[in-house]
Design an enzyme around this catalytic site. Structure first.
Site, PDB file in Angstrom:
ATOM      1  CG  ASP A   1       1.310  -7.856  -2.984  1.00 39.95           C
ATOM      2  OD1 ASP A   1       1.800  -8.123  -4.091  1.00 39.95           O
ATOM      3  OD2 ASP A   1       0.901  -6.726  -2.667  1.00 39.95           O
TER       4      ASP A   1
ATOM      5  NE  ARG B   1      -2.768  -3.157  -8.791  1.00 43.87           N
ATOM      6  CZ  ARG B   1      -1.573  -2.913  -8.289  1.00 43.87           C
ATOM      7  NH1 ARG B   1      -1.024  -3.748  -7.473  1.00 43.87           N
ATOM      8  NH2 ARG B   1      -0.924  -1.827  -8.617  1.00 43.87           N
TER       9      ARG B   1
END
Length: 162
Positions: free
Chosen positions: A96, A91
């Site tokens: 997060d 990615r």
């Protein structure tokens, strides 16, 4: 609310993606970046063959609700060309929500504290750089890092935020 976000990238100019994510977060009117960990190089997590990651943790102050913050980080990931093609795959950027004050939330879309937090040295080690409390879920960060069994997959880098 004091919040910790984990950042990771292993596609293209990873350092650039980390910096852009922090800049975009800091440009939000309800988010202020307070501190940044060092940047670490880490082995990829999971079974998907891919390049090593650059990982970091940042501490922010926000007035956003957990769901508003989740939408914001998802929007930033999209702005930075994140594609969700393979679970734990490569990615451009991954953001997060790791901790959000003392909140404990479990919904289909969001779990805080992050459900994998205490198993991932690539989050625990950078978190240790900037975490302001002695204990996390009843243990020190050093204890969690040792229990994770994967601290050797996280390496100091010469990468900087400048």
């Amino acid at each position: 609310m004091e919040t910790y976000l984990a950042l990771g990238s292993n596609m293209g100019d990873s350092r650039h993606y980390l910096k852009q994510a922090v800049e975009q977060l800091n440009q939000h009117s309800e988010i202020r970046v307070l501190s940044k960990s060092d940047i670490y190089e880490t082995d990829p997590y999971g079974d998907v063959p891919q390049d090593d990651y650059l990982n970091a943790v940042i501490k922010i102050e926000t007035t956003l609700s957990p769901n508003e913050l989740l939408k914001t980080v998802n929007d930033i990931e999209a702005n930075l060309d994140r594609e969700r093609l393979v679970r734990w795959g490569p990615r451009t950027i991954d953001i997060d929500i790791v901790l959000m004050g003392e909140l404990e939330i479990e919904t289909p879309d969001l779990i805080i504290p992050h459900k994998e937090l205490t198993k991932r040295s690539f989050v625990l080690i950078p978190l240790k750089d900037i975490y302001t409390k002695e204990m996390l879920k009843g243990k020190t960060l050093e204890e969690w890092i040792e229990l994770s069994g994967n601290a050797d997959e996280v390496r100091q880098t010469n990468e900087s935020w400048d």
